[in-house]
Design a protein around this motif. Structure first.
Motif, PDB file in Angstrom:
ATOM      1  N   ASP A 219       0.970  -1.116   0.058  1.00  0.00           N
ATOM      2  CA  ASP A 219      -0.151  -0.015  -0.022  1.00  0.00           C
ATOM      3  C   ASP A 219       0.818   1.269   0.060  1.00  0.00           C
ATOM      4  O   ASP A 219       1.653   1.511   0.951  1.00  0.00           O
ATOM      5  N   ASP A 222       0.715   3.504   2.948  1.00  0.00           N
ATOM      6  CA  ASP A 222       0.658   2.978   4.441  1.00  0.00           C
ATOM      7  C   ASP A 222       1.992   2.238   4.659  1.00  0.00           C
ATOM      8  O   ASP A 222       2.898   2.098   3.929  1.00  0.00           O
ATOM      9  N   GLN A 224       2.833  -1.416   6.380  1.00  0.00           N
ATOM     10  CA  GLN A 224       2.197  -2.374   7.087  1.00  0.00           C
ATOM     11  C   GLN A 224       3.082  -3.294   7.715  1.00  0.00           C
ATOM     12  O   GLN A 224       4.175  -3.380   7.424  1.00  0.00           O
ATOM     13  N   PRO A 230      -5.211  -9.867   6.767  1.00  0.00           N
ATOM     14  CA  PRO A 230      -6.169  -8.893   7.424  1.00  0.00           C
ATOM     15  C   PRO A 230      -7.364  -9.938   8.176  1.00  0.00           C
ATOM     16  O   PRO A 230      -7.957  -9.276   9.036  1.00  0.00           O
ATOM     17  N   PRO A 235      -7.084  -3.970  12.649  1.00  0.00           N
ATOM     18  CA  PRO A 235      -6.459  -3.159  11.744  1.00  0.00           C
ATOM     19  C   PRO A 235      -5.329  -2.318  12.189  1.00  0.00           C
ATOM     20  O   PRO A 235      -4.257  -2.100  11.572  1.00  0.00           O
ATOM     21  N   GLU A 236      -5.212  -1.985  13.643  1.00  0.00           N
ATOM     22  CA  GLU A 236      -4.357  -1.285  14.344  1.00  0.00           C
ATOM     23  C   GLU A 236      -2.985  -2.158  14.584  1.00  0.00           C
ATOM     24  O   GLU A 236      -1.815  -1.475  14.875  1.00  0.00           O
ATOM     25  N   ARG A 238      -1.876  -4.210  12.165  1.00  0.00           N
ATOM     26  CA  ARG A 238      -1.495  -4.683  10.792  1.00  0.00           C
ATOM     27  C   ARG A 238      -1.267  -3.299   9.937  1.00  0.00           C
ATOM     28  O   ARG A 238      -0.212  -3.350   9.227  1.00  0.00           O
ATOM     29  N   SER A 239      -1.980  -2.356  10.159  1.00  0.00           N
ATOM     30  CA  SER A 239      -1.670  -0.976   9.524  1.00  0.00           C
ATOM     31  C   SER A 239      -1.134   0.297  10.361  1.00  0.00           C
ATOM     32  O   SER A 239      -1.739   0.313  11.544  1.00  0.00           O
ATOM     33  N   ARG A 241      -0.798   3.166   9.725  1.00  0.00           N
ATOM     34  CA  ARG A 241      -1.853   4.433   9.612  1.00  0.00           C
ATOM     35  C   ARG A 241      -3.229   4.302  10.600  1.00  0.00           C
ATOM     36  O   ARG A 241      -3.474   5.038  11.023  1.00  0.00           O
TER      37      ARG A 241
END
Length: 846
Positions: A219, A222, A224, A230, A235-236, A238-239, A241
């Motif tokens: 991405d 981002d 990651q 996923p 999400p916090e 893994r990413s 952002r």
């Protein structure tokens, strides 16, 4: 004792291997990145850019850069950076995140083997180089850190030792990615203005497959975590952002990743029906006690110094006596002034000690904010901050620990001061585990109170989530992307966005056109459609959060003992009820049942007695096929069937009643007697609205044929009695849950023969068994066919385990999960584990 007395003693030494050892405290890699973001925030930066630069010659093939516009550092400030454990931010009243003087070293060494720092402040430009590669190749055991400084205007070295400066720059040119002074100066040019800091980490750590731990290519907007799917990952985690968006409880710094702004969030503004609860406790004392001990120690030392200075002043005054020379007076005045200063400092330290002692006895107050995450209901739990910095996320407390639908989707937020709980060095946990567990218990109690206050369970949990587009029975499925559901969610959660210039937060009025609108990275107040908030000079509006109160159950010891005795009695009655049945012989017996049962006879049409026999009905619709039942008893003679009763209590659902009435209207000429149970608390299990596909067809319902010329009379039902009946009501769309109805039909004697044939085809019957001839008693039994059919039914029934169901008890709905399925001779029984039930009304588990 003089310092020279210690000169011969051994001293602790810091080897370069400690750089790696120190970095292992960061098990969570994003936590290491956050350390560098924290430093920018503590330096009052308004913007930080996180980006990568490709360098194929370096390990990992790229460099990770952190550029901020904070206060910057001069050469003395940069020198304190390389001192492990030293921090100018450390004070009890400090609101800064850094406290240990370790974040830059541990965080950067966790990401890569080397880092180089460029910083500007006033008229100085300083470079700091910390490299494990340099130590390994040179075979140096102690930590050496080159630290050259230049003048910002002239770019001339600022040093008194040019030889030292030359060695430092030579090491930088040799082991860093920047091989000349020109390349170094280009890095300083990247810092806008006269102050700021640029940190570059290179020679990144790799995984076992040789790839970097950070994925910056999948991405372009981002950073990651590499090889983290996923599915099943927050999400916090893994990413970066997503993690940076919730890193601070009240974000005041703009964060850009690869040039794209992170839409930071104030979590309390992103929740449905937020509510605040004030919590006070005297339990949080560990950190305060440490501060009291430190204050007492400092006050004692200051008092000793003041007394020593006062003693010296008195001794000098006595020794001088009547000597009034100028030098004597000057010396005496200096000693007296020193004593006065020492006494003032001692008084200040004493007042600080007394204030902290008073604060130790005062209860600590925290603000818990709870709300429902209607945007992504599977992202629920507690977000716990310390001095506005995220420490723990998605912590399950109270009813959420039971894993059901109760309190599902609820997010809690709390910011804990440094004096209440102290975080660990990696800022991923709290140092005092006992007090942290106490905090979680308190949040669990307030979470249960919030769940009662918003009254979602009373309205029906599944119905509530259906309203916002959660149509799937799978809890982790995202909501529907249909426009009407998006608008429904947007109406409840107003858009809150930060101005790129004044950094104030603005709440935008709801507009249909803004439901799917993407806001630019450089949003400013002038873009606000609200005329009162469309300029940076307007004050920031505070969020209005309703205040809730924890309603504690104040009961005496006698009441608690009485309630415990009552629960024991209820459980004993429940056990007895599972093993016996009760004969119902009158209307009074019906009232004693926990279920509401009605016996409403259906008047038979007089014309049906004279009608000819009707042919056997065609197959029933799919919705009532294969109803669970038991094998039929031996067939009765026609004379026995003619003694059947007129009105029999039966159980029916509205949907099945309508289907059967349509079947009768189209294919039947005789009256079909259906006995219904009225609106009651009879056990109803409701599953989510979307059908749950199980790999077997719905059960089939067969009707028992009877002679069409009888005039039955009322008889009695023999039913098992449960202490707390739980009525199981399947949804209209769910095909995986069996629907049961008991119907009796009057047909000719030939219908009984046809029914025997159906036995071999379908294998299941609903049989009305006449138990006693003279006792006026009839038992309605569900029977299953024996042999392979019974074994197949048992296997199919076991597939009901794990179903989410909603149960109505005493006119209230509760959610739970089917934990066990038992298939006995008389019934198919589900054991339902409730998610959360108030203990003062019904038991948790039944």
């Amino acid at each position: 004792m003089a310092f020279t007395n210690y000169s011969s003693l051994n001293r602790a030494q810091l080897t370069f291997e400690y750089l790696h050892t120190n970095s292992t405290t960061h098990e969570f890699l994003f936590g290491a990145l956050a350390e560098l973001v924290d430093n920018a925030r503590d330096a009052d930066a308004t913007r930080i850019d996180i980006y990568t630069e490709r360098r194929e010659d370096l390990r990992g093939q790229f460099m990770l850069c952190f550029l901020d516009d904070g206060a910057g550092m001069d050469s003395s400030d940069a020198a304190s950076v390389i001192q492990f454990g030293k921090s100018a931010k450390r004070s009890p009243e400090s609101t800064q995140i850094g406290q240990y003087g370790n974040g830059l070293k541990s965080g950067s060494m966790r990401i890569g083997k080397d880092f180089i720092l460029f910083t500007k402040k006033d008229t100085t430009m300083t470079c700091l180089f910390l490299s494990r590669t340099f130590h390994e190749e040179e075979g140096i055991d102690e930590v050496i850190v080159p630290l050259p400084t230049w003048n910002t205007r002239t770019r001339e070295p600022m040093t008194d030792n040019m030889e030292k400066f030359a060695i430092e720059t030579e090491l930088i040119y040799k082991y860093s990615p920047f091989k000349s002074e020109q390349e170094v100066m280009e890095q300083f040019k990247k810092i806008p203005g006269e102050k700021g800091t640029l940190v570059i980490i290179f020679n990144l750590k790799l995984m076992d497959n040789g790839e970097p731990e950070l994925d910056v290519t999948s991405d372009p907007r981002d950073i990651q975590m590499a090889e983290t799917p996923p599915e099943g990952t927050k999400p916090e985690r893994r990413s970066f952002r997503a993690y940076a968006a919730v890193l601070y409880i009240d974000p005041r710094m703009r964060i850009f990743i690869h040039g794209h702004k992170v839409q930071t969030k104030r979590l309390s503004c992103c929740l449905y029906k937020p509510r605040m609860y004030k919590y006070t406790s005297n339990r949080f004392k560990t950190r305060a006690e440490q501060e009291v001990k430190k204050a007492e120690h400092m006050a004692r030392i200051a008092e000793e110094k003041a007394r020593e200075a006062e003693s010296k002043a008195r001794a000098l005054e006595l020794r001088l006596g009547g000597d009034l020379t100028r030098d004597s007076r000057v010396t005496l005045r200096q000693v007296q002034n020193t004593a006065i200063t020492m006494r003032r400092e001692a008084d200040v330290k004493r007042r600080i000690k007394e204030a902290k002692q008073r604060a130790l006895k005062e209860p600590k107050e925290l603000n818990f904010i709870f709300g429902v995450n209607i945007e992504q209901r599977d992202l629920d739990g507690m977000f716990i901050y310390n001095c506005s910095r995220l420490i723990k996320m998605y912590e399950k407390v109270g009813p959420q620990l039971e894993g059901g639908m109760a309190c599902g989707g609820v997010v809690g937020v709390v910011d804990i001061p440094y004096l209440v709980l102290e975080p660990t060095h990696n800022k991923q946990d709290f140092a005092d585990a006992k007090e942290y567990r106490h905090l979680l218990r308190a949040m669990g109690e307030h979470l249960a109170q919030y769940w009662k206050d918003v009254a979602i369970a009373q309205r029906g949990i599944i119905k509530f989530w259906d309203e916002f587009g959660y149509l799937s029975a799978n809890w982790n499925q995202p909501p529907s992307s249909d426009l009407r559901y998006k608008r429904r969610r947007a109406m409840e959660i107003p858009t809150t966005i930060q101005c790129d210039m004044c950094l104030k937060w603005r709440t935008l009025p709801f507009q249909l056109s803004s439901v799917e609108k993407e806001y630019p990275d450089t949003w400013v107040c002038s873009m606000n459609p609200d005329p009162e908030q469309d300029r940076c000079e307007a004050s920031e509006q505070k969020q209005k959060v309703p205040l809730g109160t924890l309603k504690k159950d104040f009961r005496s010891q006698e009441e608690k003992q009485k309630q415990l005795t009552e629960k024991i009695r209820q459980q004993q009655e429940k056990l007895e009820a599972l093993q016996k049945t009760t004969s119902i012989r009158s209307q009074a017996d019906l009232k004693k049942l926990p279920l509401e049962v009605t016996t409403r006879p259906i008047v038979e049409d007089s014309q049906s007695l004279s009608r000819p026999q009707r042919p056997r009905s065609p197959p029933l619709p799919d919705v009532i096929k294969n109803a669970p039942s038991r094998p039929p008893p031996p067939p009765k003679s026609i004379s026995q069937l003619r003694k059947a009763p007129l009105a029999r209590p039966a159980i029916n659902t509205p949907k099945l009643a309508s289907v059967l009435s349509r079947e009768e209207a189209s294919t039947s000429r005789t009256q079909q007697q259906i006995v219904t149970a009225g609106k009651s608390n009879s056990t109803v299990v409701r599953t989510p609205a979307k059908p749950i596909h199980v790999g077997r067809p719905p059960p089939m319902l067969l009707q028992n044929s009877m002679s069409q010329h009888e005039t039955p009379s009322p008889k009695i039902i023999k039913t098992p009695v449960l202490k707390k009946p739980v009525a199981l009501k399947p949804p209209q769309q769910a095909s995986s849950i069996r629907k049961r109805t008991f119907n009796t039909m009057e047909d000719g004697a030939e219908e009984e023969v046809e029914q025997k044939k159906e036995k071999t085809k379908r294998g299941k019957f609903v049989v009305v068994k006449e138990e006693k001839k003279d006792s006026n008693e009839v038992v309605v039994e569900l029977t299953d066919s024996a042999g392979e059919e019974e074994l197949a039914d048992l296997k199919r029934a076991q597939k009901d385990k794990g179903l989410h169901v909603e149960v109505r008890v005493n006119k209230e709905w509760f959610t739970g999960r089917v934990t066990a399925v038992e298939m006995g001779k008389h019934a198919i029984r589900w054991k339902v584990k409730f998610d959360y039930v108030p203990t003062d009304t019904t038991p948790r588990d039944r």
